[in-house]
Structure formats: C-alpha cells, structure tokens
Design an enzyme around this catalytic site. Sequence first.
Site, PDB file in Angstrom:
ATOM      1  N   GLU A 260     107.383  35.452  93.190  1.00 20.79           N
ATOM      2  CA  GLU A 260     107.307  35.782  94.612  1.00 20.79           C
ATOM      3  C   GLU A 260     108.529  36.546  95.106  1.00 20.79           C
ATOM      4  O   GLU A 260     109.047  36.244  96.172  1.00 20.79           O
ATOM      5  CB  GLU A 260     107.120  34.481  95.399  1.00 20.79           C
ATOM      6  N   HIS A 284      98.735  32.960  96.422  1.00 23.97           N
ATOM      7  CA  HIS A 284      99.825  32.023  96.147  1.00 23.97           C
ATOM      8  C   HIS A 284     101.192  32.687  96.356  1.00 23.97           C
ATOM      9  O   HIS A 284     102.028  32.179  97.099  1.00 23.97           O
ATOM     10  CB  HIS A 284      99.688  31.492  94.713  1.00 23.97           C
ATOM     11  N   GLU A 285     101.377  33.832  95.722  1.00 29.01           N
ATOM     12  CA  GLU A 285     102.690  34.493  95.808  1.00 29.01           C
ATOM     13  C   GLU A 285     102.989  34.900  97.253  1.00 29.01           C
ATOM     14  O   GLU A 285     104.119  34.805  97.719  1.00 29.01           O
ATOM     15  CB  GLU A 285     102.771  35.709  94.883  1.00 29.01           C
ATOM     16  N   HIS A 288     104.265  32.129  99.391  1.00 27.56           N
ATOM     17  CA  HIS A 288     105.702  31.882  99.182  1.00 27.56           C
ATOM     18  C   HIS A 288     106.575  32.648 100.178  1.00 27.56           C
ATOM     19  O   HIS A 288     107.734  32.290 100.379  1.00 27.56           O
ATOM     20  CB  HIS A 288     106.115  32.310  97.773  1.00 27.56           C
ATOM     21  N   GLU A 307     106.811  24.804  95.624  1.00 26.09           N
ATOM     22  CA  GLU A 307     105.514  24.971  94.955  1.00 26.09           C
ATOM     23  C   GLU A 307     104.409  24.104  95.544  1.00 26.09           C
ATOM     24  O   GLU A 307     103.260  24.525  95.601  1.00 26.09           O
ATOM     25  CB  GLU A 307     105.649  24.739  93.451  1.00 26.09           C
ATOM     26  N   ASP A 364     114.185  25.468  83.514  1.00 26.47           N
ATOM     27  CA  ASP A 364     113.203  26.268  82.764  1.00 26.47           C
ATOM     28  C   ASP A 364     112.529  25.452  81.665  1.00 26.47           C
ATOM     29  O   ASP A 364     111.381  25.700  81.305  1.00 26.47           O
ATOM     30  CB  ASP A 364     113.867  27.500  82.123  1.00 26.47           C
ATOM     31  N   TYR A 372     103.574  21.674  91.625  1.00 27.69           N
ATOM     32  CA  TYR A 372     102.538  22.429  92.342  1.00 27.69           C
ATOM     33  C   TYR A 372     101.441  21.484  92.835  1.00 27.69           C
ATOM     34  O   TYR A 372     101.121  21.435  94.021  1.00 27.69           O
ATOM     35  CB  TYR A 372     101.871  23.463  91.415  1.00 27.69           C
TER      36      TYR A 372
HETATM   37 ZN   LIG Z   1     104.609  29.449  93.196  1.00 33.77          ZN
END
Ligand SMILES: [Zn+2]
Length: 590
Positions: A260, A284-285, A288, A307, A364, A372
Amino acid sequence: MAAYDPHSYVKPQQAQIKHINFKLNVDFPSKTIQGQAVYHLDKSLKGSLYLDNRMVQIVRIHADGKDLEWELDKQDPIRGQRLHLKRLKGICSFVIDFVTDPQANALQWLDPQQTLGGDHPFLFSQCQAINARSIFPCQDSPSIRFTYSAEVVVPRPMIAVMAAAPQTIQTEGDLNRCRFEMPQPIPSYLFALAVGDISSRELGPRCRIYAESEIVEEAAWEFAETEKKLIEAEKMLGPYEWERYDLLVMPPSFPYGGMENPRLTFLTPTVIVGDRSYTHLVTHEMAHSWTGNLITNATWEDFWLNEGWTTYVQMRIDEILQGRDYAQMKIELGRGSMFADMQRFGMDSKHTKLNYDMSGVDPDEVFSSIPYYKGQAFLEALENAVGRERFDEFIGKYIATFKFQSLSTKAFLTFLKRHLPDAFKAVNVREWIYEAGFPEDAPQTKSKLIDEVDASVAAYREGNLPTSDDVRNWNPDQVNLFLRRLAGVIPLEHCRHLEKIFNLSDGKDYALLSEYLALAVRSGDEEILPRVEAYIEEVGRGFFLRPVVQAMAETAWSRDLIRPIIERYRGCHHPLTVRLFERILDKAGI
Ligand SMILES: [Zn+2]
C-alpha cells in the site's frame, strides 16, 4: 510521544526526522544506489543521534561543510547496525553520503530477462516491515513520520516512479533525472521506489496505472473500476488525503499481493486474469490509505491495527460493490488461510495472538494472515455488539482523531472503551487481543456461495464427483474453496477430473493453480512435476508459492525433488521469498 519499538535502535526523544532531501543515482551494473540524504530534524541536536542502518555503506556524514563524528556501534541480526552520530553541538540538519549494498534486502534488481519486455532491467523496493534501513539510514520505526523530496537519476529510456507526487523528468544525455515531492508525512516503511521501462494509462481523474508496456492495456482494463472504489471508500471513511491513487503493476517476482505505498500501490501481476475477479486486492490496498497509511501501527507488535482494520474495511466495500455473499466468501477463504497459519505456528503459539512482545522476533519471519483475519473478526464482533450505525460513527471518529498519527494496541483499546463502552464490555477484548488461537464465539461467515460449495463437497464425500454442469456458474473463489475443502489426498483420477471441469490445465489463475498443484502433489500425481517447476519459475507471490512448496516438501515422492528446483530458480525470486522457501525446507529437514 513515540512508543518503544523493539525493531529499531531509535530514541525518538533525541530528535525526530521531519524532512529528507534525497539525491539518488541508480546504477544497474553495480546493483547499487549512490545517494545523498539531507536530514532536517524537529529540534537541534546535542550529544547523540541513533539511526537504523543495514549494510548501507556510509561514505561521509557532515553538516555545514564539516565532518561529523560517527560510529556503527551496535549490531543485531534483526535490527541491523546502529549508526551513532556523536558529540553533536546544536545542529538541526545534516547530510549523509552513502552507497547501498548490492544485497540490500529492500531492493530487488532484475535482469532484463526477468521483465516482460526483456530489453531493460528493473529495480523495485519493498520496505515493510523493517527494510527501509537497507536503502538509507533512518529512524526506521512506524511511529516516526517525515516528508521528502527526491531527485532520482536513472539510465534512459527507463524512468523512476515513487510513492510520491511526480514533478519533472529531465533528459540529460543517456540519463533521465526524475523529481518527486512527498508532501504528506509518511513512516519510513512507506518509502517506495521502482525503476524500469514503464508506461502508464489514465484510469480516472485521480487514478493512473503504471506497468511495463507489454501489459499496460490489459492492466488498465482489469483495474478500470479503481476510481469508483475510491468514491465508495470516501463515503465510508472520509476524504481521501493523498490526492492521487495510482497503481504500479510489478514484475512477477514481487513477493506480496500488494503493497500500500501511498499514492502508488504496488501490485502483483498475478491478479491480471482478464475478468476482474481479483481486483478486491486493490480494494484492500486502497483501504490502507486510511487504515495503515493515515493511522499507522505504532510498532510491528500492533500490525493487526493496520491489517485487521483494512480487511474489515475491504469487506465492507466488497459488500457495497459486489454484495454480501461475495464479501463473506472472501472472508471465508481468508479465514482458511488464517487457520492454516495458526496450525503452522501451533494453535497455542504466541504468534497467533494479535498483540504480544516481539523482542527478538523478526516481523518478516512471522508474517501471516492472522493479523488480517483475526483482526477483522474482532472488529466485526465489535460491530455486531452495537449495530452497524453506531460502529460506523465510531469509525468516523477513529479516523478523524488519529489521522497522520501512529497508534498502539493499548491506545486503541483505551479509545474503544471510551467511545464504545458497551462493545468493549460485550466482547471479550482480552481474549481477542492477548490470547492465542481464535475465539469460539467469533462471528460466523454466511454466504450462498459457500453453501453451494459445501453441498458439493458433501456430495463428493458420498461418492458423487461434481460435473462441468454443476460448477458452470461458480466463480473462482468457489473453485478455490472447493479445492481447499478437499485438503489432503484424493485418487489420481479425481485430480484429473477436477482439473478438467475447473479448466485448470492451461489457466493463468495462479490462486487456483496454487491449491490444485498442492492437492495433486499430495495425491501422488508425479506427472505434475513439470508444471510445479514452471509454476515456481513464473510466480513470485509468496502466498501462492507456499502451499505448493510445502506440499512438495511434505510428500514422500516429491520430497527429494524440491531442493534442486528451488536452487534452479532461486535467482528469479525476491530475497523475502527465498527466505520463505528456506523456512519450509528447513522445517521439513531438507
Ligand atoms: Zn494489507
């Protein structure tokens, strides 16, 4: 006051970066960026300043023409190096000359043959979560925001695009000098740059698509409804604060679905399938732009605020544009991935909690769909407790109160308790946020589309294979859910039959292929091997690769074959994806 961040060396009380002027020279032969960054701070510095750095080679640090004293005085496998500027005497601006490392983990340098055009190389950045520090030394914590301007010099005919407002492109001999301004303050993880032979098409008054010329027309068709989505999002969330919403289609090795980056979302090319069936990723993006970019998690321990909220908002916009059945189906698929991730970590693992102490944990390494979909379900439970109208009022208040700020889980809960006390009481907040697993009283998904699949799965279990006619009107999500529900081992002839009725043999629907190939491998279909190999070569999105590589690693016939395949295509993949492969192989003892 910025929160303590376990993934950064920064001490915000020393001073905070407010603006950076970048001059960046992108050099493809050496795979480095030679850069100069002029940092402007919110107050004058006395004593020390700590910056995060990973492998960036520092050439010189100076202010007013005089060298400053500095040292890389700490080192840690997750945080990288601490760049310590010392004995500072009242300066509020300084300059760092630097060169990035060819292995910088925020940058992927692609050879011409790894692009669609095949004539020019490509470079892109991916800074989330803690990788901006491998491009330039910075206060790499999501709670610190700065604006920037940038001048990026690249070889012609390539151009640079950034998550910023493009200004001018000036041609100088063999070079293009591209200028950008980023007037809205961003946390470092939203710094983004891409360089390549990139074309663009207008999608609407505020939306444009960038892509390699070979794919730009297809992409413009696929994402033609972007402006319409933006208008819907504004109705729910208030004015769009970033002026433009542009999209950049990435080369295949982009490791995520989307990123995003403000003003310029980066998108996997795997969503261009010719029927707009995966454009929910843009929803979704785009969401954000409010939940994530406008209100940002204070640290990566609060990632669910980015998220979970975004997945919730995405569901709401999906409902408006495509109906509740569609939106609920997306949630069902997402929850399936969430449960798979929970099982991978262990249902009791702390990594299944929405909020826990992440000291010593690389964000990460534990990236998953849990923040999410558990986050989304928590917010839906809050909505159910007070009704949609009151919850929507709360959303409006939430965004207006915290925009362009960072927020911790604790601060969010305080706000919730104050403005929606009955929801806070009705829902077991402690269990949702601080306990492992998924609460049993979570809101259930409900959709005709899911019911149709469940009926078909039940019939299959009783010995009735679905026919082409049965599934003629199914959408790709239903096929996906059907394949997932079978999860496990089925007779080979059933694999072949499903492949035929779902048209999977030469399709480009990588989401479906991911499920199908994994099922075929587990079911012992050794003839699938060349297609698995082609898939691992072609697809870069980690989320689609994981099920296939995992099935190969966990199945007796394919176990010894996966390592050589990964080694053959290691060079095609992003460093984050290579780490994902290594984790899967390690876990399987390969
Ligand atoms: Zn996301």
